[in-house]
Write an enzyme that holds these catalytic residues in place. Structure first.
Site, PDB file in Angstrom:
ATOM      1  N   ASP A 202      42.363  -9.772 -40.382  1.00  0.00           N
ATOM      2  CA  ASP A 202      43.402 -10.748 -40.734  1.00  0.00           C
ATOM      3  C   ASP A 202      43.392 -11.829 -39.668  1.00  0.00           C
ATOM      4  O   ASP A 202      42.502 -11.833 -38.796  1.00  0.00           O
ATOM      5  CB  ASP A 202      44.781 -10.072 -40.860  1.00  0.00           C
ATOM      6  CG  ASP A 202      45.634 -10.743 -41.932  1.00  0.00           C
ATOM      7  OD1 ASP A 202      45.881 -11.962 -41.798  1.00  0.00           O
ATOM      8  OD2 ASP A 202      46.039 -10.091 -42.899  1.00  0.00           O
ATOM      9  N   HIS A 276      43.589 -15.572 -44.726  1.00  0.00           N
ATOM     10  CA  HIS A 276      43.851 -14.567 -43.678  1.00  0.00           C
ATOM     11  C   HIS A 276      42.635 -14.347 -42.784  1.00  0.00           C
ATOM     12  O   HIS A 276      42.396 -13.228 -42.326  1.00  0.00           O
ATOM     13  CB  HIS A 276      44.271 -13.236 -44.316  1.00  0.00           C
ATOM     14  CG  HIS A 276      45.660 -13.262 -44.882  1.00  0.00           C
ATOM     15  ND1 HIS A 276      46.786 -13.064 -44.123  1.00  0.00           N
ATOM     16  CD2 HIS A 276      46.101 -13.481 -46.151  1.00  0.00           C
ATOM     17  CE1 HIS A 276      47.866 -13.150 -44.892  1.00  0.00           C
ATOM     18  NE2 HIS A 276      47.480 -13.406 -46.128  1.00  0.00           N
ATOM     19  N   GLU A 354      47.143 -14.832 -50.733  1.00  0.00           N
ATOM     20  CA  GLU A 354      47.779 -15.894 -49.943  1.00  0.00           C
ATOM     21  C   GLU A 354      46.755 -16.842 -49.302  1.00  0.00           C
ATOM     22  O   GLU A 354      46.858 -17.161 -48.123  1.00  0.00           O
ATOM     23  CB  GLU A 354      48.663 -15.272 -48.859  1.00  0.00           C
ATOM     24  CG  GLU A 354      49.803 -14.465 -49.437  1.00  0.00           C
ATOM     25  CD  GLU A 354      50.638 -13.754 -48.369  1.00  0.00           C
ATOM     26  OE1 GLU A 354      51.856 -13.682 -48.557  1.00  0.00           O
ATOM     27  OE2 GLU A 354      50.074 -13.255 -47.387  1.00  0.00           O
TER      28      GLU A 354
END
Ligand code: ACM
Length: 645
Positions: A202, A276, A354
């Site tokens: 991440d 990410h 995302e």
């Protein structure tokens, strides 16, 4: 009636029983349980007969340790048939269809214990149930002074509802050591979870060594140590040491995979791309399409995204792999070659969630890619990326699973979907014929607060135990065969240590376990809550932390629009049979204070509501203090503030 009374009396001394409720504290609740009269007592020398130990050796070692350490009794395991065996573990010669690959039959009689199963996994789960039947001190890691170790006589046949029963641990935001991950596995299997999803990469850290890409662990695994409110930290200064983090070597991963396999757990590795990915970009800035990416660093909790109210978001730093940059595909090939070789599980998780598109929108390279590939929007750009990733992953002999964003712009042909933004992604994927794992924020997000915001460590959302328990993973409108299971996710931005990790996991994961293992029709909240309460003392013995938020009051302020936005407050409890006492005078309430019996109005000039729960005259929940101003804010009361007068 008299038989029942006799049975309850006989069983009253057994700590595995829920106090005063006369029921077994078993989680997840088995498919079929019959409680019989009497009990089995462990003899002072324990003999386990396991004729076929293939695949079961480490589990037998664990069982031996469990039985011998607290009791001090010698335990031996034999492959020979022995009429004097204390516990007999038997693999069925002819498979019993209803038990499947993970089910088991367990019989405890006054004379002996028998566990039968079709496969070693079933025997393993039978052992977990047996341990829950024994007194809580069986969980002790040191010798316990106890005169008798008894289990109630039962007949149980049991098998899971779903094959995918997972927990996700985010080891990127905060790194957990190999030993901590092993301890996590030891806990999850007690509730018959069989899948550990490791979120390995991440913005905050790349956690796995990849041959040929040394910067991923030299640079990508390390950040500046920060404690406090994650997401609000100032940018680290250039001279601050980047020594917070860590990674797993290939040998560490092999050891973890074996440890998990020995306990019938698969490990699902996740490489979260194309969003990410700041740790990867900080390691190899050439994977970006954005000028200046060579100045990026692994995130230490500073603000890197703008989460716009009402949906939508944009990145402040370009934390994406750029789909128009051909360098990312050989990079991913190398990464997935390593991952595929280290993790035997059939799926690799490729993230997909995302992914901010604002830097792609400005990129000439992305514009050219769109023209060349006839991509109409940024979702199609991501979909182009996902399809190429799927080809890479499949070339390593693995299947792709990703967060539900991989549906947008067109799903790669063979991908499975993990539905997290509620259940709609899962429904859409299943309607397209794809396999789905349900892990919606609304029920299965373990990073959310589990009690009142005034006393829980702050997180932006809440999810109480009862809500988690209420989840039904199969939506009405889809082919149930496509819902292969579910999992709960523990994101660790706000989790700095193991004790807090445990606090967030338990007991909510017990609810998750029951949703995924037990038959839908056996679910019963009050009964479950009683069993949870029966099991919590075992966690005290194990010294595993858990939340007691289920015993706290729930405070629900409401504004009355018809009465000029005046505020009323309803109090309730998740667990039945609790009394709630309250005060508005700033003093700490006890059971001599007003007892809640109906919606409260706020007295004029009061500034603080304090509540506490009691059971049978003793405090059971924590005291919650909420300023009236906070209640008004929670209820959305407009300025000027009204206090109900
Ligand atoms: C997620 O929670 N971003 C999958």
């Amino acid at each position: 009636m008299r038989i029942v009374a006799l049975l309850l009396t006989t069983l009253a001394g057994l700590t595995s029983f829920c106090q005063d409720h006369g029921q077994l504290a078993l989680i997840p609740v088995p498919v079929n349980v019959t409680i019989n009269a009497g009990h089995f007592e462990l003899p002072k020398t324990i003999l386990i007969e396991a004729r076929d130990q293939q695949g079961l050796t480490p589990a037998l070692e664990d069982l031996k340790a469990h039985l011998s350490i607290p009791t001090g009794y010698p335990v031996t395991v034999t492959t020979q048939p022995r009429t004097d065996a204390t516990i007999r573990l038997v693999l069925n010669k002819t498979a019993e269809a209803t038990l499947g690959a993970e089910g088991y039959f367990l019989s405890v009689t006054p004379d002996a214990i028998l566990i039968r199963a079709n496969q070693p996994a079933g025997l393993f789960y039978g052992i977990q149930t047996l341990l829950q039947l024994l007194p809580k001190e069986i969980e002790s890691r040191t010798a316990v002074n106890r005169t008798a170790w008894q289990a109630p006589c039962v007949t149980i046949s049991d098998y899971p509802r779903f094959g995918w029963r997972g927990l996700m641990l985010d080891v990127s935001r905060h790194f957990f050591t190999k030993q901590e991950v092993k301890d996590f596995i030891d806990e999850m299997v007690k509730y018959k979870f069989n899948l550990l999803h490791m979120h390995l990469t991440d913005d905050e850290g790349w956690r796995i060594e990849v041959k040929g890409l040394p910067n991923l662990t030299k640079t990508g695994a390390w950040s500046v140590k920060r404690v406090g409110s994650f997401g609000t930290f100032p940018d680290p200064a250039p001279n601050e040491p980047r020594d917070y983090g860590g990674f797993y070597t290939a040998d560490d991963i092999r050891e973890l995979v074996q440890y998990a396999k020995d306990r019938f757990v698969n490990i699902l590795p996740e490489v979260d791309v194309p969003g990410h990915s700041l740790a990867a970009i900080a390691s190899y800035p050439e994977l970006s399409c954005t000028p200046g990416a060579d100045k990026y660093h692994v995130r230490s909790g500073e603000k890197i995204m703008d989460w716009h109210k009402g949906g939508g978001f944009s990145a402040l730093y370009d934390n994406t792999l750029c789909p128009a940059n051909e360098k990312i595909y050989p990079f991913l090939d190398t990464v997935f070659t390593t991952i595929a070789a280290l993790f035997p599980f059939g799926y690799i998780h490729v993230g997909g969630d995302e992914c901010a598109k604002n830097f792609w929108e400005k990129s000439d390279a992305v514009k050219q890619l769109m023209q060349k590939q006839h991509l109409k929007n940024m979702e199609e750009v991501q979909s182009y990326f996902e399809k190429r990733v799927e080809k890479i992953v499949e070339s390593k002999g693995k299947k792709v699973i990703g967060w539900d964003e991989i549906l947008e712009g067109g799903l790669a042909p063979n991908a499975a979907v993990m539905s997290w933004r509620g259940v709609k992604g899962g429904i859409a994927a299943a309607k397209l014929g794809h396999q789905v794992v349900m892990s919606p924020t609304t029920f299965f997000y373990l990073d959310y607060m589990q009690g009142d915001a005034a006393i829980e460590p702050p997180v932006y959302a809440s999810l109480r135990l009862k809500t988690t328990y209420s989840y039904e993973p199969v939506p009405d409108s889809v082919d149930p065969k496509l819902i292969i299971g579910g999992q709960a996710n523990l994101w660790t931005e706000q989790i700095y240590n193991v004790r807090h990790m445990q606090y967030m996991i338990w007991p909510r994961s017990m609810a998750v376990a029951e949703c995924l293992w037990s038959p839908k029709e056996k679910k019963d909240w009050n009964n479950f809550a009683t069993r949870v309460e029966g099991l919590l003392p075992r966690m005290d013995v194990e010294q595993v932390k858990y939340a007691r938020s289920m015993f706290d009051a729930t405070i629900t302020p409401t504004k009355d629009v018809a009465a000029f936005d005046s505020l009323t407050v309803a109090l309730s409890t998740e667990v039945s049979g609790l009394d709630i006492y309250y005060s508005f005078d700033n003093s700490n309430p006890d059971n001599f204070y007003p007892k809640y019996s109906g919606t409260l109005s706020i007295p004029k000039d009061a500034t603080m509501l304090k509540v506490i729960t009691y059971r049978d005259g003793k405090p059971i929940g924590r005291q919650i203090d909420v300023p009236v101003l906070d209640l008004q804010r929670r209820a959305g009361v407009r300025e000027p503030l009204s206090t109900g007068d």
